[in-house]
Design a protein around this motif. Sequence first.
Motif, mmCIF file in Angstrom:
data_model
loop_
_atom_site.group_PDB
_atom_site.id
_atom_site.type_symbol
_atom_site.label_atom_id
_atom_site.label_comp_id
_atom_site.label_asym_id
_atom_site.label_seq_id
_atom_site.Cartn_x
_atom_site.Cartn_y
_atom_site.Cartn_z
ATOM 1 N N LEU A 157 0.940 -1.277 -0.329
ATOM 2 C CA LEU A 157 -0.077 0.143 0.100
ATOM 3 C C LEU A 157 1.245 1.266 0.341
ATOM 4 O O LEU A 157 0.699 2.165 -0.594
ATOM 5 C CB LEU A 157 -1.197 0.101 1.097
ATOM 6 N N ILE A 158 1.876 0.630 0.924
ATOM 7 C CA ILE A 158 2.221 2.448 0.944
ATOM 8 C C ILE A 158 3.298 2.539 -0.359
ATOM 9 O O ILE A 158 3.786 4.394 -0.330
ATOM 10 C CB ILE A 158 2.966 2.357 2.814
ATOM 11 N N ASN A 159 3.874 1.636 -0.440
ATOM 12 C CA ASN A 159 4.949 1.877 -1.636
ATOM 13 C C ASN A 159 4.061 1.960 -3.106
ATOM 14 O O ASN A 159 4.427 2.584 -4.251
ATOM 15 C CB ASN A 159 6.117 0.558 -2.156
ATOM 16 N N GLY A 160 2.996 1.268 -2.781
ATOM 17 C CA GLY A 160 1.583 1.524 -4.418
ATOM 18 C C GLY A 160 1.709 2.968 -4.435
ATOM 19 O O GLY A 160 2.202 3.655 -5.628
ATOM 20 N N VAL A 161 1.054 3.217 -3.451
ATOM 21 C CA VAL A 161 0.986 5.034 -3.212
ATOM 22 C C VAL A 161 1.940 6.335 -3.726
ATOM 23 O O VAL A 161 2.097 7.241 -4.193
ATOM 24 C CB VAL A 161 0.597 5.678 -2.513
ATOM 25 N N SER A 162 3.280 5.511 -3.205
ATOM 26 C CA SER A 162 4.377 6.387 -3.106
ATOM 27 C C SER A 162 4.412 6.625 -4.411
ATOM 28 O O SER A 162 5.339 7.485 -4.663
ATOM 29 C CB SER A 162 5.559 6.098 -2.562
ATOM 30 N N PRO A 166 0.306 11.845 -7.551
ATOM 31 C CA PRO A 166 0.616 13.339 -8.530
ATOM 32 C C PRO A 166 1.562 13.628 -7.665
ATOM 33 O O PRO A 166 1.027 14.955 -8.360
ATOM 34 C CB PRO A 166 -0.170 13.614 -8.900
ATOM 35 N N PHE A 167 2.944 13.501 -7.581
ATOM 36 C CA PHE A 167 3.816 14.329 -6.179
ATOM 37 C C PHE A 167 5.010 14.688 -7.922
ATOM 38 O O PHE A 167 4.798 13.698 -8.668
ATOM 39 C CB PHE A 167 4.049 13.815 -5.348
ATOM 40 N N ASP A 168 5.780 15.580 -7.557
ATOM 41 C CA ASP A 168 6.555 15.293 -8.269
ATOM 42 C C ASP A 168 8.356 14.637 -8.320
ATOM 43 O O ASP A 168 7.900 14.092 -7.100
ATOM 44 C CB ASP A 168 6.935 17.255 -8.569
ATOM 45 N N ALA A 169 9.092 14.441 -9.007
ATOM 46 C CA ALA A 169 9.930 13.782 -8.799
ATOM 47 C C ALA A 169 11.049 13.955 -7.480
ATOM 48 O O ALA A 169 11.428 13.007 -6.807
ATOM 49 C CB ALA A 169 11.242 14.397 -9.730
ATOM 50 N N ALA A 170 11.037 15.401 -7.439
ATOM 51 C CA ALA A 170 11.651 15.792 -5.659
ATOM 52 C C ALA A 170 10.690 15.398 -4.639
ATOM 53 O O ALA A 170 11.177 14.707 -3.322
ATOM 54 C CB ALA A 170 11.691 16.941 -5.609
ATOM 55 N N ALA A 171 9.447 15.245 -4.765
ATOM 56 C CA ALA A 171 8.586 14.652 -3.015
ATOM 57 C C ALA A 171 8.727 13.306 -3.443
ATOM 58 O O ALA A 171 9.096 12.412 -2.401
ATOM 59 C CB ALA A 171 7.247 15.179 -3.416
ATOM 60 N N GLN A 190 1.642 13.768 5.574
ATOM 61 C CA GLN A 190 2.261 15.061 5.174
ATOM 62 C C GLN A 190 2.062 15.895 3.721
ATOM 63 O O GLN A 190 1.344 17.242 3.390
ATOM 64 C CB GLN A 190 3.665 15.579 5.609
ATOM 65 N N LEU A 191 1.848 14.776 2.534
ATOM 66 C CA LEU A 191 2.464 15.367 1.660
ATOM 67 C C LEU A 191 0.983 15.224 0.794
ATOM 68 O O LEU A 191 0.529 15.942 0.037
ATOM 69 C CB LEU A 191 3.104 14.322 0.555
ATOM 70 N N ARG A 205 0.795 19.752 -8.953
ATOM 71 C CA ARG A 205 1.102 19.167 -7.756
ATOM 72 C C ARG A 205 2.183 19.285 -7.476
ATOM 73 O O ARG A 205 2.484 20.408 -7.020
ATOM 74 C CB ARG A 205 2.759 18.225 -9.095
ATOM 75 N N VAL A 206 2.446 18.715 -5.877
ATOM 76 C CA VAL A 206 3.325 18.989 -4.635
ATOM 77 C C VAL A 206 5.341 19.333 -5.387
ATOM 78 O O VAL A 206 5.299 19.010 -5.777
ATOM 79 C CB VAL A 206 3.581 17.888 -3.770
ATOM 80 N N THR A 207 5.547 20.750 -5.190
ATOM 81 C CA THR A 207 6.876 21.234 -5.407
ATOM 82 C C THR A 207 7.815 20.790 -3.682
ATOM 83 O O THR A 207 7.054 21.911 -3.353
ATOM 84 C CB THR A 207 6.708 22.338 -6.404
#
Length: 209
Positions: A157-162, A166-171, A190-191, A205-207
């Motif tokens: 679950l956690i790795n799959g969502v990670s 839809p976060f950016d590459a840095a996140a 947090q993200l 996207r989150v940056t």
Amino acid sequence: MTGTGTLARLSIFPLPGALLFPGLQLPLHIFEPRYRALVTDALARDRRIAMIQPRGTQDDAPLFTIGCVGHIDQVEALDDGRFNIVLEGRSRFRLIRELPATTPFRQVEAELIEDDDDEALSAVERASFEREARRFADAQGYSVDWDSVARLDDISLINGVSQIAPFDAAAKQALLEADGLEARCELLIQLMQFFGRHDGGDDNRVTLQ
């Protein structure tokens, strides 16, 4: 909960924005000659390709410290020399140094990270994550099969969502670098909370740059 692992010489695919997590799959279309050579070499040896983020767009850009070793799980060789492959994440690795190489693709010396495959979240942590994930999905208008989500083990679950969020590459790099399932789960929450408060615009996207 991680331990130190063995040293390995790894052939790398430093593709910006393409991150792989252990236990997850990443489909790739390989068309550049140097990476066609990389796939051909991997198929002739151990089918391993190491994914790692570059810190720039130039060919010899410095690399981030943490990446993930992938195993070629599926391969389709096209008539013109291109490949369609599916990598399956096997283990994270820590970059030690880049090695001199006569191959068209880059190679590194790395330490394989022995993550604890038996890690699990507490019932409270799992419930907190699923609650925040529902809020996040609702806010973004995503349709999610929550019954299927409930059947996933904590690591999947956690790795799959990670990997798919839809976060950016840095996140996503920060998520990959998080040591231990609990730390990755906390960062994901947090993200999602930060992204849920993002007020939109052309790029939602989150940056974390």
